[in-house]
Motif scaffolding. Sequence first.
Motif, PDB file in Angstrom:
ATOM      1  N   ILE A   1      -0.169  -5.776   3.670  1.00  0.00           N
ATOM      2  CA  ILE A   1      -1.145  -4.886   4.314  1.00  0.00           C
ATOM      3  C   ILE A   1      -2.309  -4.615   3.363  1.00  0.00           C
ATOM      4  O   ILE A   1      -3.478  -4.735   3.726  1.00  0.00           O
ATOM      5  CB  ILE A   1      -0.490  -3.553   4.711  1.00  0.00           C
ATOM      6  N   LEU A   2      -1.959  -4.249   2.122  1.00  0.00           N
ATOM      7  CA  LEU A   2      -3.000  -3.866   1.186  1.00  0.00           C
ATOM      8  C   LEU A   2      -3.696  -5.080   0.577  1.00  0.00           C
ATOM      9  O   LEU A   2      -4.891  -5.046   0.300  1.00  0.00           O
ATOM     10  CB  LEU A   2      -2.400  -2.981   0.085  1.00  0.00           C
TER      11      LEU A   2
ATOM     12  N   GLU B   1       5.098   2.644  10.794  1.00  0.00           N
ATOM     13  CA  GLU B   1       6.062   1.542  10.751  1.00  0.00           C
ATOM     14  C   GLU B   1       7.155   1.841   9.716  1.00  0.00           C
ATOM     15  O   GLU B   1       8.328   1.571   9.944  1.00  0.00           O
ATOM     16  CB  GLU B   1       5.331   0.250  10.398  1.00  0.00           C
TER      17      GLU B   1
ATOM     18  N   ALA C   1       1.578  -3.046  11.198  1.00  0.00           N
ATOM     19  CA  ALA C   1       0.477  -2.735  10.290  1.00  0.00           C
ATOM     20  C   ALA C   1      -0.123  -4.015   9.709  1.00  0.00           C
ATOM     21  O   ALA C   1      -1.334  -4.107   9.518  1.00  0.00           O
ATOM     22  CB  ALA C   1       0.963  -1.824   9.169  1.00  0.00           C
TER      23      ALA C   1
ATOM     24  N   LEU D   1      -0.746   2.858  10.497  1.00  0.00           N
ATOM     25  CA  LEU D   1       0.373   2.092  11.044  1.00  0.00           C
ATOM     26  C   LEU D   1       1.418   1.821   9.970  1.00  0.00           C
ATOM     27  O   LEU D   1       2.593   1.707  10.267  1.00  0.00           O
ATOM     28  CB  LEU D   1      -0.115   0.760  11.613  1.00  0.00           C
ATOM     29  N   MET D   2       0.972   1.739   8.723  1.00  0.00           N
ATOM     30  CA  MET D   2       1.920   1.512   7.635  1.00  0.00           C
ATOM     31  C   MET D   2       2.880   2.691   7.553  1.00  0.00           C
ATOM     32  O   MET D   2       4.094   2.517   7.441  1.00  0.00           O
ATOM     33  CB  MET D   2       1.135   1.382   6.334  1.00  0.00           C
TER      34      MET D   2
ATOM     35  N   PHE E   1       4.874   4.312  -1.940  1.00  0.00           N
ATOM     36  CA  PHE E   1       4.694   2.929  -1.475  1.00  0.00           C
ATOM     37  C   PHE E   1       6.063   2.315  -1.199  1.00  0.00           C
ATOM     38  O   PHE E   1       6.957   2.416  -2.039  1.00  0.00           O
ATOM     39  CB  PHE E   1       3.952   2.128  -2.530  1.00  0.00           C
ATOM     40  N   PRO E   2       6.257   1.698  -0.034  1.00  0.00           N
ATOM     41  CA  PRO E   2       7.579   1.174   0.317  1.00  0.00           C
ATOM     42  C   PRO E   2       8.094   0.185  -0.722  1.00  0.00           C
ATOM     43  O   PRO E   2       7.347  -0.666  -1.198  1.00  0.00           O
ATOM     44  CB  PRO E   2       7.332   0.467   1.649  1.00  0.00           C
ATOM     45  N   LEU E   3       9.376   0.319  -1.073  1.00  0.00           N
ATOM     46  CA  LEU E   3       9.923  -0.524  -2.129  1.00  0.00           C
ATOM     47  C   LEU E   3      10.880  -1.561  -1.547  1.00  0.00           C
ATOM     48  O   LEU E   3      10.568  -2.729  -1.470  1.00  0.00           O
ATOM     49  CB  LEU E   3      10.628   0.365  -3.167  1.00  0.00           C
TER      50      LEU E   3
ATOM     51  N   ARG F   1       8.245  -5.199 -10.404  1.00  0.00           N
ATOM     52  CA  ARG F   1       7.737  -4.496  -9.224  1.00  0.00           C
ATOM     53  C   ARG F   1       7.647  -3.005  -9.471  1.00  0.00           C
ATOM     54  O   ARG F   1       6.674  -2.355  -9.110  1.00  0.00           O
ATOM     55  CB  ARG F   1       8.674  -4.746  -8.043  1.00  0.00           C
TER      56      ARG F   1
ATOM     57  N   ALA G   1      -1.018  -3.061  -4.182  1.00  0.00           N
ATOM     58  CA  ALA G   1      -1.031  -1.634  -3.865  1.00  0.00           C
ATOM     59  C   ALA G   1      -1.609  -0.844  -5.029  1.00  0.00           C
ATOM     60  O   ALA G   1      -2.422   0.067  -4.849  1.00  0.00           O
ATOM     61  CB  ALA G   1       0.375  -1.160  -3.549  1.00  0.00           C
TER      62      ALA G   1
ATOM     63  N   GLU H   1       5.856  -9.529   0.315  1.00  0.00           N
ATOM     64  CA  GLU H   1       6.586  -8.685   1.277  1.00  0.00           C
ATOM     65  C   GLU H   1       5.592  -7.890   2.132  1.00  0.00           C
ATOM     66  O   GLU H   1       4.461  -7.642   1.729  1.00  0.00           O
ATOM     67  CB  GLU H   1       7.612  -7.794   0.568  1.00  0.00           C
ATOM     68  N   GLU H   2       6.050  -7.503   3.304  1.00  0.00           N
ATOM     69  CA  GLU H   2       5.147  -7.029   4.344  1.00  0.00           C
ATOM     70  C   GLU H   2       4.234  -5.876   3.919  1.00  0.00           C
ATOM     71  O   GLU H   2       3.059  -5.852   4.255  1.00  0.00           O
ATOM     72  CB  GLU H   2       5.945  -6.645   5.582  1.00  0.00           C
ATOM     73  N   TRP H   3       4.780  -4.919   3.158  1.00  0.00           N
ATOM     74  CA  TRP H   3       3.967  -3.750   2.814  1.00  0.00           C
ATOM     75  C   TRP H   3       2.846  -4.139   1.874  1.00  0.00           C
ATOM     76  O   TRP H   3       1.736  -3.621   1.975  1.00  0.00           O
ATOM     77  CB  TRP H   3       4.835  -2.666   2.194  1.00  0.00           C
ATOM     78  N   GLY H   4       3.181  -5.056   0.956  1.00  0.00           N
ATOM     79  CA  GLY H   4       2.143  -5.546   0.053  1.00  0.00           C
ATOM     80  C   GLY H   4       1.077  -6.321   0.812  1.00  0.00           C
ATOM     81  O   GLY H   4      -0.108  -6.235   0.490  1.00  0.00           O
TER      82      GLY H   4
ATOM     83  N   GLY I   1       2.639  -8.133  -4.354  1.00  0.00           N
ATOM     84  CA  GLY I   1       2.444  -7.128  -3.308  1.00  0.00           C
ATOM     85  C   GLY I   1       2.298  -5.739  -3.893  1.00  0.00           C
ATOM     86  O   GLY I   1       1.364  -5.004  -3.566  1.00  0.00           O
ATOM     87  N   ALA I   2       3.215  -5.390  -4.792  1.00  0.00           N
ATOM     88  CA  ALA I   2       3.147  -4.066  -5.410  1.00  0.00           C
ATOM     89  C   ALA I   2       1.897  -3.933  -6.247  1.00  0.00           C
ATOM     90  O   ALA I   2       1.267  -2.869  -6.300  1.00  0.00           O
ATOM     91  CB  ALA I   2       4.392  -3.825  -6.250  1.00  0.00           C
TER      92      ALA I   2
END
Lengths: 415, 801
Positions: free
Chosen positions: B233-234, A82, B349, A78-79, A122-124, B158, B200, B228-231, B196-197
């Motif tokens: 998740i992991l 999305e 996610a 999903l990541m 990885f999204p930044l 980051r 990851a 932040e959202e992506w961080g 977050g980073a």
Amino acid sequence: MLQCIFLLSDSGEVMLEKQLTGHRVDRSICAWFWDQSISQGDSFKSLPVIASPTHYLFQIVRDGITFLACSQVEMPPLMAIEFLCRVADVMSDYLGGLNEDLVKDNFIIVYELLDEMIDNGFPLTTEPSILREMIAPPNLVSKMLSVVTGNASNVSDTLPSGTGSCVPWRPTDPKYSSNEVYVDLVEEMDAIVNRDGELVKCEIYGEVQMSSQLSGFPDLTLSFANPSVLEDVRFHPCVRFRPWESHQVLSFVPPDGQFKLMSYRVKKLKNTPLYVKPQVTSDSGTCRVSVLVGVRSEPGKTIESITLSFQLPHCVSSADLSSNHGTVTILSNKTCTWTIGRIPKDKTPCLSGTLVLETGLERLYVFPTLKLGFKIMGIALSGLRIEKLDLQTIPPRLYKGFRAQTRAGEFDVRL
Amino acid sequence: MFNQFGSTAETLSKASAVVLRIGTDAHLYDDPEDVSIAPLLDSKFESEKCEALKRLLALIAQGFDVPNFFPQVVKNVASQSPEVKKLVYLYLLHYAEKRPNEALLSINYFQKDLGDPNPLVRAWALRTMAGIRLHVIAPLALAAVSKCARDPAVYVRRCAANALPKLHDLRLEEHAPAIEELVGILLNDHSPGVVGAAAAAFTSICPNNFKLIRKNYKKLCQILPDVEEWGQILLIGTLLRYVVARHGLVRESLMLSLHGLNNNGFYEKDGLASVKGDGDKSDSFDADLVSLVSKSYIEGPDEYLSRSNCPDTVSSAFDSEKTTSIAHNEDVKILLQCTSPLLWSNNSAVVLAATGVQWIMAPLEDVKKIVKPILFLLRSSTASKYVVLCNILVFAKAVPSLFAPHFEDFFICSSDAYQVKAHKLEMLSLIATTSSISSILREFEDYIKDPDRRFAADTVAAIGLCAKRLPTIPTTCLDGLLALVKQESFAGDLASVDEEAGVLVQAVMSIQTIIERDPITHEKVIIQLFRSLDSIKVAAARATIIWMVGVYCSLGHIIPRMLTTITKYLAWSFKSEASETKLQILNTSAKVLVSAEADDFQMLKRIVVYVLELGECDISYDVRDRTRFLKKRLSCKLEPPEEDTVASQENIAAHVVEHVFGRKLKSSSPLSVHNRFYLPGSLSQIVLHAAPGYEPLPKPCSFVFEEEEDDQLSESGRQREATADLNGSETGDEDGSSEYDTESSNGSDLSSDGDEKTTTNDAADPLIQISEIDVSGDQEEVRSKKALDLWLDDFDKSGSK
């Protein structure tokens, strides 16, 4: 993590490739992908996660453009999906739409955006308002300037101030001469009417969209008159969870410009604004169809751009359909669209005509689903009402605006 | 502005299209090589350099290889214009690996840029430098990263966190401790963006180095909502893994609810069974499946293989000492508290990751709070819909009652893709209850008339499944299905029958599934089916019905009397049948003959002999083979015994025949033991094999930190392992196998697995190539190989089926 992103046009041409890590992905994977999607048809195209012989592929399709991302290792699917959706959103926002020409004409911007949005798979930076500060969107002025002077950079040489603050979605100190904030309730009605004419399911999917142009560091509070109708909610990262948990109030520091503050769902509605009454009788190879559309309950505002579209079944060899209001078009792929517009005062719009079935077929045994479209400005059918929008410190010359609209989402009427 | 000229909409759009192209890079993309690029690169004007670089990028975008410009491009690194810099970096990263020597030239510039006062320049330089994958510059890059990890600008820190996996990727053993230390520093950062980073980086570098998490577990939990959202998740995944490794699973949770650790009746009292008063409790909870799911989450591929060889050891994996209770454990409480608001996240996610934590760790009565958020995800985007449904299916298989009240969410709308429709049907047939079944069946009636016939066929199959699950409804279903069979057999005459046939076959199969449960009460239905044989033309459907003739030939009073007529009809139609049907006719006639009563026997014998003669000269060798086999076997029945001497032999033969053809059907429910489950939200769960790099949850309580060592040493033997893990910094496979030895009681299975692995290793290589520079036999690589093997094994199995 993601290794590579490809953008494919609707003819399968690779328009762009962006390698994200040291492990290069050969573009032959796109050829494999395209071969498969041709040989397997729609069911392959709608599969978002594909295990190819060498890579795992994630795909989304937006306006005919396929966004394809590759990975070789485990990662949350999903990541990836999305993220691709976010890329598509940002790109169509920058380019004012999405199509093959736009992507090709602005490929440098697309490269720069991708480079900023994702680092080593990885999204930044994905927040649109911050991206706008780093990479200027193409606009008429900058284009003219580049033609005249032959030199215009769209890459900013300073870091957006928001990246370091505790509200990374907002530039630190924007200044506006007039402070404006608009709140839009945009709702979509999903409904299913079964073949007995019964309303099986009717719910609203809604979004609170905001456009804020406020100076400084505004702290906003938005409250609803009837938050109890909300079944499910999802929030923009700027919304604080605590106030919502305790007394259903949205408290937040908004991003600058347009954004989606929250989305929500209201279930089990009892009524639809329009009714659709289809009738089908088939006998000895022909089939008589009549469909009536009318207003069921007056929502208080005019219902606009009403359309009804459906796919004629394969077993129909020819169709002769006409209406007493609006226009009917039947495309070569057997898609029939009836554009009604507004319901006239003096009559009930009616689509009628005959379908001729394939030889040998006595009566119709499969029935299409009608998709209804409409739009109502100025009203939120869920009944959700905004009570007030407060600012902690009121800036000079503040203007607040509220709007609402409802349109049809997945509105299925089974024939 | 064009409106002033009064232009029409069409010319306006044309004009704007032209205007839109002016000033864009359209001409560069269309014809990148219409001027020679090399001189432009050496130009003293920034704008010309810029144009040249854009042309190069256009070539790259179109798939041409242009590494020969590398030296000239590298020179431009020194440019002051941000755009030129950015474009040079884009080019450099694309080709650095191919031209290592020239790439080295640029290092000086990067180092200079790293000292630039502008944080953006520093970040760019760092990103590019770390992205150039050269072993030679790895020490320099590492130094740069460790400097940037202490940079005042959040953005640079980051980027430093993002750079760590790039360095780790080079597989340089000597730098590994330094990299892990940097991960620790960045995880400890006070800015959520950096954390977050860093999460990851932690996930891809050292997912089992729980020491780093332990130091600031509480802080990480508190900071989680701001990351932040992506961080997020992991980080959610990391925190979950830490808590499992540190404290084990939660005793009150769903995962352990069936291991006898609960006092009985716990969940009946305030748990899931009372969600909706639907009566049957067996429905609320699939006990075996839940324990299977929880096992699957914890065990790695090796253990799975060893278990599938000896299925008796399903339970007893969890030692009550290795669990914890939510009431006493702060860490678990905090984890659940800080992840539950994330169920409202805008990022699907994140929601799914948070759902996973609640599913595994939350006490039984709280699990239901995941239902609404995860159902809301179904509205987010078409692509994520499919992934979310795949995950919901697993939840629903284990606890159908969780989703039972929300069956309306799985009603199908016309715009759904085929796979989504199929998954929704499966959901509906899983969660149907006695109170919702009537509305669901009404929906199904609509679906059967859908123009997509493949979907209609699936619907018919789903009806069968529903009827199988809910024993009270079959009669209503059966009538509908019979009517469908009748209708389809008419429609089946048409030209476009391929898909139509599928519906008919499914209808017959569904009827068979329903009848199977209780054949005697459905005698009339069976008879009706036999009668419709003449009007059904589809071979597969005919074959199924004919097979049913054989199976139910001695059922009740009426059927045995019909047998002669049916067999006659079959013999008569034999010649015109498809070979699939012929085989069934042969089988059935044998079965009929064996169970025939005395007065019909002579008649039947003549028919069977006739059928066998026909079969012997069939064009299909399958049919001929089958005929010969049957003839041989049936010889005792067909020819009356002549001499007494062979009587004993005849007896044996007769016995064999009785055994082969006279056996009654046993209703079998295929146990889904071979279902493999993966962690919710993982890629492996979607593709249904362990993707390279997939890691199950760590072994419960496998991580113990130093301070506690002394207290616990006396407790049990497992501490020794755990401390060993600490020294080795990786809790991995060795640990797992030793723990599971007790479970897979016979070691021979394990060793045979090992053999299998070595043989398939070579086959694995061409399939998925991890294009690594093979520096060391890194653990990760070994692990991913194993995962790949497992997948290949699965693949072989399914292929051989």
